[in-house]
Design an enzyme around this catalytic site. Sequence first.
Site, PDB file in Angstrom:
ATOM      1  N   LYS A  81       0.922  -1.082   0.097  1.00  0.00           N
ATOM      2  CA  LYS A  81       0.189  -0.080  -0.139  1.00  0.00           C
ATOM      3  C   LYS A  81       0.879   1.373  -0.032  1.00  0.00           C
ATOM      4  O   LYS A  81       1.791   1.408   0.586  1.00  0.00           O
ATOM      5  CB  LYS A  81      -0.995   0.128   1.118  1.00  0.00           C
ATOM      6  CG  LYS A  81      -2.068   1.090   1.381  1.00  0.00           C
ATOM      7  CD  LYS A  81      -2.878   0.807   2.566  1.00  0.00           C
ATOM      8  CE  LYS A  81      -4.001   1.800   2.689  1.00  0.00           C
ATOM      9  NZ  LYS A  81      -4.739   1.556   4.111  1.00  0.00           N
ATOM     10  N   SER A 155      -9.634   0.920   2.946  1.00  0.00           N
ATOM     11  CA  SER A 155      -8.778   1.944   2.099  1.00  0.00           C
ATOM     12  C   SER A 155      -7.724   1.325   1.401  1.00  0.00           C
ATOM     13  O   SER A 155      -6.939   1.718   0.380  1.00  0.00           O
ATOM     14  CB  SER A 155      -7.991   3.000   2.939  1.00  0.00           C
ATOM     15  OG  SER A 155      -7.210   2.472   3.813  1.00  0.00           O
ATOM     16  N   SER A 179      -9.511  -1.588   6.880  1.00  0.00           N
ATOM     17  CA  SER A 179      -9.164  -1.355   5.656  1.00  0.00           C
ATOM     18  C   SER A 179      -8.391  -2.481   4.946  1.00  0.00           C
ATOM     19  O   SER A 179      -7.992  -2.291   3.913  1.00  0.00           O
ATOM     20  CB  SER A 179      -8.248   0.165   5.693  1.00  0.00           C
ATOM     21  OG  SER A 179      -9.048   1.316   6.191  1.00  0.00           O
TER      22      SER A 179
END
Length: 471
Positions: A81, A155, A179
């Site tokens: 990420k 996310s 997330s």
Amino acid sequence: MSDDLAFASATELAARIRTKQLSPVALVRAYLDRIDRVDGTLRSYITVCREHALADAGRCEQAVVRGAPLGPLHGVPVAVKDQIDAAGLRTTAGSRLLHDNVATRDAPVIARLRAAGAILLGKLNLTEFALGGTQQFPYGQPRNPWNPDHDPGGSSSGSGIAAAAALAGATLGEDTGGSIRSPASNCGVVGHRPTWGLVPRTGCIPLCHTMDAIGPITRTVEDAALVLSVIAGPDPDDPLMRRAAPDDVMTRLRDGVTGLRIGVVRELTVGTETDRETSAAVVHAAEVFRSLGARVDEVSLPLIPLAGAIFMALADSEGAGQHLPWLRTRADEYDAATRRRLIAASLLPAGAYHQATRARALIARQVLEVLAHVDLLLAPTQPGPAPRIVSGQAPVASKQDAAKRFFTRRSYTTPFNLAATPAISLPCGFTAAGLPIGLQLAGRRYEDATVLRAAWAYEQATPWHRRRPPT
């Protein structure tokens, strides 16, 4: 090289590389080819470090030829990420504000992946600053590999997409309020949020220091356990780290569930906000656990429906505090939804924040008290499958509609963030429309091995992880 190999587990890829059945260079090229073919639509990557990955693959291949000692992920291409620093690469956090923010050093989790032999393919897309609700993604709209018209979850959207569509051997996400588990559920893969304090967050752009947790998103439970065993452990630069790396995650993986006590959370599994297909799939999963030898009973957590609102009061307030300097000087560079959410949180009265911290303690106590009587909690990861991607701001018909959109769906994952316990999401079926359904297991603090072993037993007894998206 066929796509079959790209969809193989990271564990299998590492084993083939160790026995010289597979070239790391050929494997990296296979993933880069898939990224070129597929990711123009899915938009899981923000940065692809093609040349660096091929150079690292060459070094990995030479090490195999020399007979050098090999780490557990030797030659396996991974992606992370874009909230996590990797030396020499941008860390954008999915925002225009950090478009030119180049990291000078590896975050500990990246350094540990490299030490284990993993090859970094690139940095993955996310909602802006991991906050959720982004309307205009500056690096492209992430799309669900099962149906590009649907949301991949946030996310850690790019991490879920890349794992599901075989655009990396394994990925890392970050979970503040779900997330990791939300994109895992929406994309039909495995996402493990470790016990808070087990994996260092140094080098990860923070949202909420009291709940942020880095963890793996992978195609199998075994891969999640393997990645966790690599990245967990003390970090002198993270004073909130609490425990040494777990030494039983891999050794206990195949212990089975016989004798484990599993509590099915009534409010989430058969509650009015859970759709019928999701509820039926999770109820069936509970029966699978029972058939495998676990004792399965219903439990109640009456405060859980309030968890989403309590979480947002706390996490958004902490996030607003982090962003206050930029909100004052660069507000126009934020996505409109991010800016609105942070500004609203910055206006929360101190008394309301104090009430939220007290409410968090009550929910955490309720979760921990139930976990004193059962080994694991079982529930849906989300109230339903991945929703359609909405262009712009969707209309809000009423206060009830707003509460449902912003708070209710977060109440499925956030109770375990509020309680700082480990939780995993894994696929437990598909809707009639072909979208994945996520099953969530949560355990006691630092008993990640129990969560993973139960997830592995379920995975082996069901076919869901073997299904591939159409991309």
